[in-house]
Design a protein around this motif. Structure first.
Motif, mmCIF file in Angstrom:
data_model
loop_
_atom_site.group_PDB
_atom_site.id
_atom_site.type_symbol
_atom_site.label_atom_id
_atom_site.label_comp_id
_atom_site.label_asym_id
_atom_site.label_seq_id
_atom_site.Cartn_x
_atom_site.Cartn_y
_atom_site.Cartn_z
ATOM 1 N N ASP A 37 0.834 -1.196 0.000
ATOM 2 C CA ASP A 37 0.000 0.000 0.000
ATOM 3 C C ASP A 37 0.878 1.259 0.000
ATOM 4 N N PRO A 38 1.672 1.416 -1.063
ATOM 5 C CA PRO A 38 2.559 2.589 -1.127
ATOM 6 C C PRO A 38 1.795 3.832 -1.568
ATOM 7 N N PRO A 39 2.381 5.006 -1.418
ATOM 8 C CA PRO A 39 1.721 6.229 -1.881
ATOM 9 C C PRO A 39 1.670 6.287 -3.403
ATOM 10 N N PHE A 40 0.603 6.920 -3.923
ATOM 11 C CA PHE A 40 0.480 7.125 -5.368
ATOM 12 C C PHE A 40 1.417 8.242 -5.778
ATOM 13 N N CYS A 41 2.264 7.973 -6.754
ATOM 14 C CA CYS A 41 3.294 8.934 -7.175
ATOM 15 C C CYS A 41 3.023 9.550 -8.539
ATOM 16 N N GLY A 42 1.807 9.422 -9.025
ATOM 17 C CA GLY A 42 1.470 10.016 -10.313
ATOM 18 C C GLY A 42 1.470 8.996 -11.435
ATOM 19 N N ASP A 43 1.192 9.491 -12.628
ATOM 20 C CA ASP A 43 1.135 8.628 -13.809
ATOM 21 C C ASP A 43 2.471 8.628 -14.535
ATOM 22 N N LEU A 44 2.800 7.468 -15.096
ATOM 23 C CA LEU A 44 4.007 7.319 -15.893
ATOM 24 C C LEU A 44 3.585 7.231 -17.358
ATOM 25 N N ASP A 45 4.364 7.786 -18.260
ATOM 26 C CA ASP A 45 4.036 7.715 -19.686
ATOM 27 C C ASP A 45 4.416 6.329 -20.202
ATOM 28 N N MET A 46 3.649 5.344 -19.730
ATOM 29 C CA MET A 46 3.873 3.952 -20.128
ATOM 30 C C MET A 46 2.535 3.375 -20.577
ATOM 31 N N GLY A 52 0.007 -6.289 -26.838
ATOM 32 C CA GLY A 52 0.927 -6.663 -25.772
ATOM 33 C C GLY A 52 2.240 -5.897 -25.774
ATOM 34 N N THR A 53 2.461 -5.025 -26.779
ATOM 35 C CA THR A 53 3.695 -4.240 -26.824
ATOM 36 C C THR A 53 3.670 -3.160 -25.749
ATOM 37 N N TRP A 54 4.764 -3.057 -25.005
ATOM 38 C CA TRP A 54 4.907 -2.026 -23.980
ATOM 39 C C TRP A 54 5.635 -0.816 -24.588
ATOM 40 N N PHE A 55 5.111 0.365 -24.289
ATOM 41 C CA PHE A 55 5.724 1.608 -24.748
ATOM 42 C C PHE A 55 6.081 2.468 -23.543
ATOM 43 N N TYR A 81 -4.979 0.728 -13.989
ATOM 44 C CA TYR A 81 -3.807 -0.130 -13.858
ATOM 45 C C TYR A 81 -2.632 0.660 -13.295
ATOM 46 N N PHE A 82 -1.845 -0.047 -12.468
ATOM 47 C CA PHE A 82 -0.703 0.581 -11.821
ATOM 48 C C PHE A 82 0.489 -0.372 -11.822
ATOM 49 N N LEU A 83 1.676 0.196 -11.759
ATOM 50 C CA LEU A 83 2.860 -0.560 -11.398
ATOM 51 C C LEU A 83 3.101 -0.246 -9.930
ATOM 52 N N VAL A 84 3.269 -1.299 -9.125
ATOM 53 C CA VAL A 84 3.329 -1.136 -7.678
ATOM 54 C C VAL A 84 4.589 -1.785 -7.126
ATOM 55 N N THR A 85 5.301 -1.045 -6.285
ATOM 56 C CA THR A 85 6.436 -1.580 -5.533
ATOM 57 C C THR A 85 6.151 -1.291 -4.061
ATOM 58 N N THR A 93 -1.163 3.170 -18.696
ATOM 59 C CA THR A 93 -2.296 3.011 -19.607
ATOM 60 C C THR A 93 -2.279 1.609 -20.205
ATOM 61 N N VAL A 94 -3.421 0.929 -20.156
ATOM 62 C CA VAL A 94 -3.559 -0.397 -20.763
ATOM 63 C C VAL A 94 -4.702 -0.315 -21.765
ATOM 64 N N GLU A 95 -4.400 -0.515 -23.040
ATOM 65 C CA GLU A 95 -5.416 -0.341 -24.075
ATOM 66 C C GLU A 95 -6.522 -1.385 -24.007
ATOM 67 N N ASP A 96 -6.169 -2.631 -23.642
ATOM 68 C CA ASP A 96 -7.182 -3.683 -23.585
ATOM 69 C C ASP A 96 -6.939 -4.532 -22.340
#
Length: 199
Positions: A37-46, A52-55, A81-85, A93-96
């Protein structure tokens, strides 16, 4: 670094920081992202494209190992969707769906059949009660979009060639008082389309 409040410093999330934290967290098996349960640090341009291609910053991430690493720390909260550590949570962003099932293999037949899917990030999951198959249909075109649950509430879009192969394994069964065409796997029947619509 950016300042937040008096005497409190936060680090702007970067791909390098995330990768380092994910590697550390994954040393003893799959990272338990649902427990963090870490703090939200904003959005990443990912962004994860439908195929399935990651940008990152608009450029495809060409290192499969890095993509696999990031795929291990994805979490879906609500529709986001989030990346969480253990120390940070960033929006992506996840298109599908976050994963794509590129292939599968079967074992057994009929009600004893087991279908194991393989994703583009090397997950292997056998469809069943814990890994259900579902098929969404476009309300306008009726075109099916099949998915299999990979882990927690994260799904893989089953690619077209695999879906065509799956159709060859389908059979008609009674489901909720109606005849459906669908698939057996792991002792469970997964409806795809009402039998009457195939007539």
């Amino acid at each position: 670094m950016a300042k937040r409040g008096v005497g409190q410093m936060i680090v702007k999330p970067t791909v390098e920081n995330l990768a380092q934290a994910a590697r550390a967290a994954g040393k003893k098996g799959p990272p338990p992202v649902e427990k963090w349960d870490p703090p939200f640090c904003g959005d990443l341009d990912m962004r994860i494209a439908r195929d399935g291609t990651w940008f990152y910053l608009g450029t495809p991430i060409g290192r499969p190992g890095l993509v696999k690493l990031f795929s291990s720390i994805i979490r879906k909260d609500g529709d986001d969707y989030f990346l969480v550590t253990p120390v940070e949570k960033v929006g992506i962003t996840v298109e599908d769906a976050p994963f794509v099932a590129l292939d599968f293999e079967t074992e057994g037949e009929g009600r004893d059949q087991k279908i194991t899917f393989f994703t583009h990030v090397e997950d292997a999951v056998t469809a069943g009660p814990d890994h259900p198959i579902r098929v969404a249909r476009d309300p306008e075109t009726g075109e099916p979009a099949p998915y299999v649950n990979v882990r927690r509430n994260l799904e893989a879009l089953i690619d077209r060639k695999s879906f065509y192969r799956l159709i060859e394994l389908g059979r008609h069964e009674q489901h909720e008082g109606q005849s459906w065409f669908g698939l057996w796997s792991g002792g469970k029947f997964f409806p795809i389309i009402p039998s009457g619509e195939l007539a």
